[in-house]
Design an enzyme around this catalytic site. Structure first.
Site, PDB file in Angstrom:
ATOM      1  N   ASP A 108     -56.638-154.207  34.848  1.00 48.76           N
ATOM      2  CA  ASP A 108     -56.157-154.315  36.314  1.00 48.76           C
ATOM      3  C   ASP A 108     -56.660-155.602  36.679  1.00 48.76           C
ATOM      4  O   ASP A 108     -57.533-156.144  36.270  1.00 48.76           O
ATOM      5  CB  ASP A 108     -57.057-153.291  37.189  1.00 48.76           C
ATOM      6  CG  ASP A 108     -56.490-153.228  38.790  1.00 48.76           C
ATOM      7  OD1 ASP A 108     -55.271-153.696  38.966  1.00 48.76           O
ATOM      8  OD2 ASP A 108     -57.213-152.443  39.303  1.00 48.76           O
ATOM      9  N   ASN A 135     -46.547-146.985  39.650  1.00 54.47           N
ATOM     10  CA  ASN A 135     -46.397-148.295  39.586  1.00 54.47           C
ATOM     11  C   ASN A 135     -44.789-148.652  40.039  1.00 54.47           C
ATOM     12  O   ASN A 135     -44.274-149.634  40.197  1.00 54.47           O
ATOM     13  CB  ASN A 135     -46.582-149.331  38.316  1.00 54.47           C
ATOM     14  CG  ASN A 135     -48.149-149.212  38.292  1.00 54.47           C
ATOM     15  OD1 ASN A 135     -48.725-149.230  37.032  1.00 54.47           O
ATOM     16  ND2 ASN A 135     -48.729-149.550  39.158  1.00 54.47           N
TER      17      ASN A 135
HETATM   18  C1  IPE Z   1     -53.788-148.961  37.475  1.00 55.03           C
HETATM   19  O1  IPE Z   1     -53.695-150.179  38.163  1.00 55.03           O
HETATM   20  C2  IPE Z   1     -52.634-148.806  36.727  1.00 55.03           C
HETATM   21  C3  IPE Z   1     -52.365-149.584  35.408  1.00 55.03           C
HETATM   22  C4  IPE Z   1     -53.507-150.382  35.168  1.00 55.03           C
HETATM   23  C5  IPE Z   1     -51.121-149.484  34.602  1.00 55.03           C
HETATM   24  P1  IPE Z   1     -53.200-150.149  39.466  1.00 55.03           P
HETATM   25  O2  IPE Z   1     -53.542-151.539  40.069  1.00 55.03           O
HETATM   26  O3  IPE Z   1     -51.592-149.896  39.674  1.00 55.03           O
HETATM   27  O4  IPE Z   1     -53.860-149.164  40.388  1.00 55.03           O
HETATM   28  P2  IPE Z   1     -54.187-148.800  42.061  1.00 55.03           P
HETATM   29  O5  IPE Z   1     -52.923-148.793  42.637  1.00 55.03           O
HETATM   30  O6  IPE Z   1     -54.836-150.030  42.359  1.00 55.03           O
HETATM   31  O7  IPE Z   1     -55.032-147.879  42.020  1.00 55.03           O
HETATM   32  C1  IPE Z   2     -52.761-154.633  36.296  1.00 59.21           C
HETATM   33  O1  IPE Z   2     -52.583-155.877  37.348  1.00 59.21           O
HETATM   34  C2  IPE Z   2     -51.442-154.554  35.673  1.00 59.21           C
HETATM   35  C3  IPE Z   2     -50.456-153.204  36.032  1.00 59.21           C
HETATM   36  C4  IPE Z   2     -50.641-152.392  36.993  1.00 59.21           C
HETATM   37  C5  IPE Z   2     -49.005-153.275  35.511  1.00 59.21           C
HETATM   38  P1  IPE Z   2     -52.097-155.421  38.766  1.00 59.21           P
HETATM   39  O2  IPE Z   2     -50.645-155.945  38.856  1.00 59.21           O
HETATM   40  O3  IPE Z   2     -52.507-154.056  39.317  1.00 59.21           O
HETATM   41  O4  IPE Z   2     -52.887-156.649  39.580  1.00 59.21           O
HETATM   42  P2  IPE Z   2     -53.682-156.645  40.822  1.00 59.21           P
HETATM   43  O5  IPE Z   2     -54.732-155.252  41.052  1.00 59.21           O
HETATM   44  O6  IPE Z   2     -52.395-156.601  41.876  1.00 59.21           O
HETATM   45  O7  IPE Z   2     -54.764-157.746  41.201  1.00 59.21           O
HETATM   46 MG    MG Z   3     -54.192-153.494  40.280  1.00 60.50          MG
END
Ligand code: IPE
Ligand code: IPE
Ligand code: MG
Length: 220
Positions: free
Chosen positions: A16, A64
């Protein structure tokens, strides 16, 4: 550098913070995802060096899909390219790859690439790399329950049946779950499988989570 007293059998990571990593640098979110691929490679390299038996990575959640279309397509594109680029490295390093989740909803060409990669690395006897793609814990429990009841009409499900019908059936539960970026929640990840898992949270964004950061988590 400290000591890693015990190597876990299965380490799982909620990757994340790619978007925030990019924003901090005035870049597009996709640039963060691109840089994050380097962290996937680095974590896998350390897992191979330390002979960690299973490394699982949460790459895309069923939630996602609600992200902008461009970002979702950019992620598929990155995964497609990474598969093309890394297959040889994976085979050379005896890595076996499993891709788990609701794969039917993925673009056709990515599905084909995924099946090709799993097939090409199926003989790997070292680390098993598990990519959780279009995965969520609730989805997994539901598909397991539905499949079980279809195959065993009228039979009551036992805990060991659930273990055997989840997409992670052949894999031991994670010993350690790491989440980067400072968020401290499970975000509908492996809900059943983490019943006894240790959690490790770090504020480091995923693109900055390289070998030394991974070592810190294992030492802790
Ligand atoms: C969790 O990260 C999902 C993955 C790492 C694939 P998100 O960034 O999507 O989670 P939330 O929405 O902040 O909980
Ligand atoms: C994790 O990084 C990658 C995926 C969930 C695919 P994020 O895209 O959630 O990055 P933040 O949380 O917006 O910084
Ligand atoms: Mg995230």
């Amino acid at each position: 550098m400290g000591e890693i007293s015990k190597i876990p059998q299965h380490v799982s990571i909620i990757m994340d913070g790619n978007g925030r990593w990019a924003r901090l640098r005035g870049l597009e979110r996709l640039e963060g995802h691109k840089e994050g691929v380097g962290s996937v490679r680095a974590s896998l390299e350390l897992a191979v060096e330390l002979k960690i038996k299973y490394l699982s990575l949460f790459a895309f959640s069923t939630e996602n899909w609600s992200r902008p279309k461009d970002e979702v397509e950019g992620l598929w594109n990155l995964m497609f390219k990474a598969i093309e680029r890394e297959t040889e490295f994976l085979i050379e390093n005896h890595v076996r790859v499993l891709i788990l989740g609701n794969l039917e909803q993925l673009p056709q060409d990515l599905q084909a690439a995924v099946h090709g990669l799993v097939e090409a690395t199926s003989g790997g006897t070292g680390t098993t790399l598990i990519i959780m793609m279009n995965y969520s814990g609730k989805w997994d429990i539901m598909q397991a329950a539905n499949r079980f009841s279809k195959e065993n009409p009228g039979v009551e499900m036992r805990p060991e049946d659930m273990d055997n019908y989840l997409v992670t059936a052949s894999i031991p539960d994670p010993d350690l779950l790491i989440r980067t970026s400072g968020e401290e929640r499970i975000s509908n990840y492996m809900l059943w499988q983490t019943a006894y898992t240790e959690f490790y949270f770090t504020k480091v964004f995923w693109p900055d989570f390289r070998k030394s950061e991974f070592r810190l988590a294992l030492e802790e």
